[in-house]
Design a protein around this motif. Structure first.
Motif, PDB file in Angstrom:
ATOM      1  N   GLN A  50       0.726  -1.288   0.119  1.00  0.00           N
ATOM      2  CA  GLN A  50       0.035  -0.140   0.029  1.00  0.00           C
ATOM      3  C   GLN A  50       0.907   1.335   0.091  1.00  0.00           C
ATOM      4  OE1 GLN A  50      -3.355  -0.073  -0.218  1.00  0.00           O
ATOM      5  NE2 GLN A  50      -2.927  -2.362  -0.510  1.00  0.00           N
ATOM      6  N   THR A  74       3.995   7.433   0.135  1.00  0.00           N
ATOM      7  CA  THR A  74       2.884   7.578   0.582  1.00  0.00           C
ATOM      8  C   THR A  74       1.912   6.354   0.895  1.00  0.00           C
ATOM      9  OG1 THR A  74       2.921   9.600  -1.078  1.00  0.00           O
ATOM     10  CG2 THR A  74       0.794   8.702  -0.437  1.00  0.00           C
ATOM     11  N   ASN A  75       1.389   6.552   2.212  1.00  0.00           N
ATOM     12  CA  ASN A  75       0.401   5.299   2.468  1.00  0.00           C
ATOM     13  C   ASN A  75      -0.794   5.633   1.975  1.00  0.00           C
ATOM     14  OD1 ASN A  75      -0.748   3.207   3.713  1.00  0.00           O
ATOM     15  ND2 ASN A  75      -0.264   3.749   5.990  1.00  0.00           N
ATOM     16  N   VAL A  76      -1.252   4.592   1.121  1.00  0.00           N
ATOM     17  CA  VAL A  76      -2.553   4.787   0.478  1.00  0.00           C
ATOM     18  C   VAL A  76      -3.413   3.690   1.178  1.00  0.00           C
ATOM     19  CG1 VAL A  76      -1.744   5.816  -1.770  1.00  0.00           C
ATOM     20  CG2 VAL A  76      -2.076   3.161  -1.518  1.00  0.00           C
ATOM     21  N   THR A  78      -5.243   1.781   4.708  1.00  0.00           N
ATOM     22  CA  THR A  78      -6.372   2.074   5.642  1.00  0.00           C
ATOM     23  C   THR A  78      -5.549   1.934   6.991  1.00  0.00           C
ATOM     24  OG1 THR A  78      -7.279  -0.014   5.635  1.00  0.00           O
ATOM     25  CG2 THR A  78      -8.159   1.616   4.227  1.00  0.00           C
ATOM     26  N   ALA A 106      -2.259   6.117   7.750  1.00  0.00           N
ATOM     27  CA  ALA A 106      -3.068   5.964   6.736  1.00  0.00           C
ATOM     28  C   ALA A 106      -3.381   7.263   5.802  1.00  0.00           C
ATOM     29  CB  ALA A 106      -4.278   5.244   7.131  1.00  0.00           C
ATOM     30  N   GLY A 107      -3.129   7.387   4.712  1.00  0.00           N
ATOM     31  CA  GLY A 107      -3.636   8.557   3.910  1.00  0.00           C
ATOM     32  C   GLY A 107      -2.430   9.554   3.940  1.00  0.00           C
ATOM     33  N   GLU A 108      -1.394   9.508   4.608  1.00  0.00           N
ATOM     34  CA  GLU A 108      -0.377  10.228   4.753  1.00  0.00           C
ATOM     35  C   GLU A 108       1.076   9.978   3.948  1.00  0.00           C
ATOM     36  OE1 GLU A 108       0.177  11.877   8.524  1.00  0.00           O
ATOM     37  OE2 GLU A 108      -1.671  12.103   9.213  1.00  0.00           O
ATOM     38  N   ARG A 109       1.884  10.931   3.676  1.00  0.00           N
ATOM     39  CA  ARG A 109       3.004  11.002   3.397  1.00  0.00           C
ATOM     40  C   ARG A 109       4.217  11.268   4.120  1.00  0.00           C
ATOM     41  NH1 ARG A 109       3.019  13.892  -2.378  1.00  0.00           N
ATOM     42  NH2 ARG A 109       0.898  13.057  -2.210  1.00  0.00           N
TER      43      ARG A 109
END
Length: 437
Positions: A50, A74-76, A78, A106-109
């Motif tokens: 991910q 980047t963590n795409v 959950t 989750a959702g951050e970089r």
């Protein structure tokens, strides 16, 4: 996946019941329990699949210079991903750090900076990024390797540029930002100007003076010629990239020393108004620069030199005269950077020198090994005496080749890796002052 030392230690604990109870049943049950814990740990761990990567790398850097590259992750997914990241640059790229811990919600970089201090010229590549994500029990981890390309071109260091200010000062003394009044060897016509008291009367131009006669008064204004050191000459640098150029002298390949000497010579020659061409050759042309001047010349030189590595083959010296003719059809200063250590290996060079010297001014530059000179001077023990004898034999061989080169009409410059670039630049300035270019 990967397992940790904790997993191995936990399984080893199962050996205790075997010793105490004398059976394998307890060990089997314990091993199954540990494997179950590892499976749960692995299931809870985030997935490295991910993660998405992007890389920012400067296009160029000088050898030994430290530059920074940025890797953005980047963590795409959950779930938070925590683990260890390894950025797989080539060892000669000098990447620091090679591994780092990451923790990305989750959702951050997150961005990380890697410094590169290359230890070799050429293209240095980053092949991939490997991420290992551990579970909360730290027994097992998920691991994934993702191709993330990146490359940086490592240019020659041009450490010899420290000699440039002093040689340019000597060039200004030779050239003079002011013209000279007396014509001599190595000078060319510069301009006409009015005569002033103190000028050499031998430089008077009577034709120009006659054209400046005032018809009304009949008076004449005397005009003198001024001269400057010759410009617009050709300098052809030929670098031998054959097998002898791979030898390391003072922890530097001969080829790198040749590049350093060529860059310093090219910088001075182009500042002096001469045209510089570069040829890197063994059995085929490995690099060629023609038609560049000023700052563009050095830029093209270092770009051409950067990826070239020595070839473990003998150079084809018979093709060199034709190669020089393809670079220029006029008289030129031809600088050959090669090795003249062994008479046998220099036969090809000696065979073509008479053809080159008939039309051109030729300088052969070669690196000498400081260790050989030190070994020849050390006589303190029996082993040192034997080494000194071998060193003297090597020095005599070099002297024989140098004498043969001079007898062919060429000049020889020999110096250690640190001293060869300024020595070659000094020889160029001496030839220019003597009007032999």
């Amino acid at each position: 996946m990967a397992i940790s030392g904790w997993f191995v230690a936990a399984v080893a604990v199962g050996a205790v019941p075997v010793v105490l109870l004398g059976g394998w049943l307890g060990l089997g049950a314990w091993a199954a329990f540990v494997v179950l814990l590892a499976a749960v740990d692995l299931a809870i761990a985030g997935s490295p699949g991910q993660l998405r990567f992007s890389r920012e790398v400067p296009p160029r850097a000088r050898l030994g210079e430290t530059v920074s590259t940025t890797l953005t992750v980047t963590n795409v997914g959950t779930r938070r991903i925590a683990g260890v990241l390894r950025d797989a640059w080539q060892p000669s790229a000098g990447a620091v750090p090679r591994r780092r811990r990451i923790s990305i919600p989750a959702g951050e970089r997150r961005s990380s900076t890697t410094t590169l201090t290359p230890t070799r010229r050429g293209e240095r590549h980053a092949a991939h990024v490997t991420v290992r994500v551990w579970g909360p029990l730290h027994l097992a981890a998920r691991q994934r390797t993702t191709p993330v390309g990146g490359s940086i071109r490592v240019l020659p260091s041009f450490a010899s540029r420290r000699h440039l200010p002093s040689r340019l000062a000597r060039l200004r003394e030779l050239d003079g930002l002011a013209s000279v009044m007396v014509r001599g060897q190595g000078t060319e016509f510069d301009s006409l100007r009015d005569y002033v008291r103190g000028d050499d009367v031998r430089s008077l131009d009577w034709r120009a003076t006659a054209r400046r006669r005032d018809p009304a008064s009949g008076s004449m204004r005397l005009v003198v010629r001024t001269w400057r050191p010759e410009r617009d000459r050709r300098v052809v640098i030929l670098i031998d990239s054959g097998r002898t150029s791979a030898a390391r002298i003072a922890d530097e390949p001969r080829l790198d020393t040749a590049f350093e000497a060529s860059l310093l010579l090219a910088a001075i020659a182009t500042r002096a108004g001469d045209h510089v061409d570069l040829l890197v050759y063994d059995r085929r042309v490995r690099g060629r620069v023609q038609g560049a001047t000023g700052a563009a010349l050095l830029s093209r030189l270092v770009d051409t030199m950067a990826p070239i590595e020595p070839e473990l083959i003998e150079p084809d010296w018979r093709s060199v005269p034709g190669l020089i003719r393809s670079a220029t059809s006029h008289h030129a200063l031809v600088v050959v950077l090669t090795s003249i250590d062994a008479p046998g290996a220099s036969r090809g060079l000696l065979a073509v020198l008479p053809e080159l010297t008939r039309k051109h001014t030729v300088v052969v530059a070669s690196v000498t090994d400081p260790e050989t000179l030190r070994a020849a001077a050390a006589r303190g023990s029996r082993d040192e005496v034997y080494r000194a004898a071998a060193a003297e034999r090597a020095l005599l061989d070099t002297a024989r080749v140098a004498t043969a080169i001079r007898q062919s009409g060429a000049e020889v410059v020999m110096a250690s890796p640190a001293d060869l670039p300024p020595a070659l630049a000094d020889r160029y300035l001496a030839l220019k002052a003597a009007g032999r270019l």
